[in-house]
Design a protein around this motif. Sequence first.
Motif, short mmCIF file in Angstrom:
data_model
loop_
_atom_site.label_atom_id
_atom_site.label_comp_id
_atom_site.label_asym_id
_atom_site.label_seq_id
_atom_site.Cartn_x
_atom_site.Cartn_y
_atom_site.Cartn_z
N LEU A 135 0.81 -1.22 0.00
CA LEU A 135 0.00 0.00 0.00
C LEU A 135 0.84 1.27 0.00
O LEU A 135 0.40 2.31 -0.49
CB LEU A 135 -0.96 0.00 1.19
N ARG A 136 2.07 1.21 0.52
CA ARG A 136 2.92 2.40 0.57
C ARG A 136 3.91 2.45 -0.60
O ARG A 136 4.83 3.28 -0.61
CB ARG A 136 3.69 2.43 1.89
N VAL A 137 3.72 1.60 -1.58
CA VAL A 137 4.64 1.50 -2.71
C VAL A 137 4.05 2.23 -3.93
O VAL A 137 2.85 2.13 -4.20
CB VAL A 137 4.92 0.03 -3.07
N ARG A 138 4.93 2.95 -4.66
CA ARG A 138 4.49 3.63 -5.88
C ARG A 138 4.44 2.64 -7.05
O ARG A 138 5.14 1.62 -7.05
CB ARG A 138 5.41 4.79 -6.21
N PRO A 139 3.62 2.93 -8.09
CA PRO A 139 3.43 1.99 -9.21
C PRO A 139 4.72 1.50 -9.86
O PRO A 139 4.81 0.33 -10.26
CB PRO A 139 2.58 2.79 -10.20
N LYS A 140 5.74 2.38 -10.01
CA LYS A 140 6.95 1.95 -10.71
C LYS A 140 7.69 0.83 -9.98
O LYS A 140 8.49 0.12 -10.59
CB LYS A 140 7.90 3.14 -10.90
N ASN A 141 7.41 0.67 -8.69
CA ASN A 141 8.06 -0.37 -7.91
C ASN A 141 7.17 -1.59 -7.68
O ASN A 141 7.52 -2.49 -6.91
CB ASN A 141 8.52 0.19 -6.55
N LEU A 142 6.02 -1.61 -8.34
CA LEU A 142 5.10 -2.75 -8.26
C LEU A 142 5.31 -3.66 -9.46
O LEU A 142 5.69 -3.21 -10.54
CB LEU A 142 3.65 -2.28 -8.23
N SER A 143 5.02 -4.93 -9.29
CA SER A 143 5.03 -5.86 -10.42
C SER A 143 3.82 -5.58 -11.32
O SER A 143 2.88 -4.89 -10.92
CB SER A 143 4.99 -7.30 -9.93
N GLY A 144 3.85 -6.16 -12.52
CA GLY A 144 2.72 -5.98 -13.44
C GLY A 144 1.41 -6.47 -12.83
O GLY A 144 0.37 -5.81 -12.96
N GLY A 145 1.45 -7.60 -12.16
CA GLY A 145 0.24 -8.14 -11.54
C GLY A 145 -0.26 -7.26 -10.42
O GLY A 145 -1.48 -7.07 -10.25
N GLN A 146 0.66 -6.68 -9.64
CA GLN A 146 0.25 -5.80 -8.55
C GLN A 146 -0.35 -4.51 -9.10
O GLN A 146 -1.36 -4.01 -8.57
CB GLN A 146 1.45 -5.49 -7.66
N ARG A 147 0.25 -3.96 -10.15
CA ARG A 147 -0.31 -2.75 -10.76
C ARG A 147 -1.72 -3.02 -11.28
O ARG A 147 -2.62 -2.18 -11.16
CB ARG A 147 0.59 -2.25 -11.90
N GLN A 148 -1.90 -4.20 -11.88
CA GLN A 148 -3.23 -4.54 -12.40
C GLN A 148 -4.25 -4.66 -11.27
O GLN A 148 -5.39 -4.21 -11.39
CB GLN A 148 -3.17 -5.85 -13.19
N ARG A 149 -3.83 -5.23 -10.14
CA ARG A 149 -4.75 -5.36 -9.01
C ARG A 149 -5.08 -4.01 -8.39
O ARG A 149 -6.20 -3.78 -7.92
CB ARG A 149 -4.17 -6.32 -7.96
N VAL A 150 -4.11 -3.07 -8.39
CA VAL A 150 -4.41 -1.72 -7.91
C VAL A 150 -5.44 -1.06 -8.83
O VAL A 150 -6.38 -0.41 -8.36
CB VAL A 150 -3.12 -0.87 -7.83
N ALA A 151 -5.27 -1.25 -10.14
CA ALA A 151 -6.24 -0.69 -11.09
C ALA A 151 -7.63 -1.29 -10.87
O ALA A 151 -8.64 -0.58 -10.91
CB ALA A 151 -5.77 -0.93 -12.52
N LEU A 152 -7.68 -2.60 -10.65
CA LEU A 152 -8.96 -3.25 -10.35
C LEU A 152 -9.55 -2.70 -9.06
O LEU A 152 -10.75 -2.41 -8.96
CB LEU A 152 -8.77 -4.76 -10.23
N GLY A 153 -8.70 -2.57 -8.05
CA GLY A 153 -9.16 -2.07 -6.75
C GLY A 153 -9.70 -0.67 -6.83
O GLY A 153 -10.69 -0.33 -6.17
N ARG A 154 -9.06 0.19 -7.64
CA ARG A 154 -9.52 1.57 -7.76
C ARG A 154 -10.93 1.63 -8.37
O ARG A 154 -11.73 2.50 -8.04
CB ARG A 154 -8.54 2.38 -8.61
N ALA A 155 -11.21 0.68 -9.28
CA ALA A 155 -12.56 0.62 -9.85
C ALA A 155 -13.55 0.03 -8.85
O ALA A 155 -14.69 0.48 -8.73
CB ALA A 155 -12.54 -0.19 -11.13
N LEU A 156 -13.12 -1.01 -8.12
CA LEU A 156 -14.01 -1.70 -7.19
C LEU A 156 -14.36 -0.86 -5.97
O LEU A 156 -15.47 -0.99 -5.42
CB LEU A 156 -13.36 -3.00 -6.71
N ILE A 157 -13.45 -0.01 -5.55
CA ILE A 157 -13.62 0.69 -4.27
C ILE A 157 -14.82 1.61 -4.28
O ILE A 157 -15.39 1.93 -3.24
CB ILE A 157 -12.32 1.45 -3.92
#
Length: 387
Positions: free
Chosen positions: A127-149
């Motif tokens: 949760l405290r990590v910026r997108p450039k330091n996330l894996s592709g799968g983690q970035r995708q899950r953040v994108a999903l989460g932003r829509a779901l929230i």
Amino acid sequence: MAEVRLEGVTKMYGEQKVVNGFELSVAEGEFIVLLGPSGCGKSTTLRMVAGLEAVSSGKVVIGDTDVTQTSPATRNVGMVFQNYALFPHMTAFENLAFGLRARRLPKAQVNERVAEVARMLELESVLRVRPKNLSGGQRQRVALGRALIRKPAVFLMDEPLSNLDANLRDRVRMELASLHRRLAITTLYVTHDQGEAMTLADRVVVMNAGVIHQVGTPADIYEEPADTFVAHFIGSPGMNLWKVDVSAGTRGVADSLDLMVDTEFWPHSSGSENEIVVGVRPEHLELAEFVEVPGVRAAMEVELVERFGSHQLVHGKLVGVGYPIIARMPAEVEVEIGTLQVVAADVRRVHLFTGSSGERLGRKMSMYETVNESEIYGSVDGSRGGR
């Protein structure tokens, strides 16, 4: 959750019609996949549902509300884009919380909702990590989460897995399927990947050139394709399709290709309708000696063999007519380039389409339990017995 209806939706860019009279009703909680080649209008259709593209004509209804002329912000939809569209200067937490903060929700409620979505998508540790330091799968899950929230009534996804490598794409696809089973949010999902469509969808909408060719369950479109476009597009490789002249109303003859055509299929007419298209999927072609009741039997000259460990794809051409043919065979079958192989498909595995429009001719061929095979099939070179 909400029902979604598209009623005669058309999109024009100048004189070009990119979506033409799109009609679809999506039930509450249903997972619909829009599938088709690049440029077929599927992403444009999704963006019209989201309100990101204006509708040229027709109507978009979400729940009981006509939203055709309303802004994206008022439609209560959550959208996930192909490129994630995350804010690079924000942490995963801040990306998830952005929409809630923009709506001025209380801090405690924002924190609670972010924690809930992070648990659901296994993002608590980043949760405290910026997108450039996330894996592709983690970035995708953040994108999903932003829509779901936002707890949307409708979830819209535009090729969300296309930027992931093959292994990660498979894993995230399973996560998406599991997430939908838990949440049952009405979902429209755009892809050109058949694997995603066939494993995720309750129903698949097959599109080409802005037009719907077929709507059905994954099993429906695979087993009973509506036309030759769907037949060839669905499947990897696609269905073998061969044009055949029909003689005497009950048989098709094309040199090395033999078949029986049930007369109930045949629209007894003249001209171009004296020609049909015969379809057989590569995995339904076997060496002729192993097929008890062949609906199609053909001699093929082998030109290429692709070996995949568990199976092999045998590419060739039909003797006498030169039509291309692909057969999927077990790995243990010995097939060499340059050899002649006689292959066949069970009568129940043969598909028939009109020669003019490519539309399906009724159901698949039926079993001919009372037919004497020796009266129908002769030698491989095209000669027949019983004539």
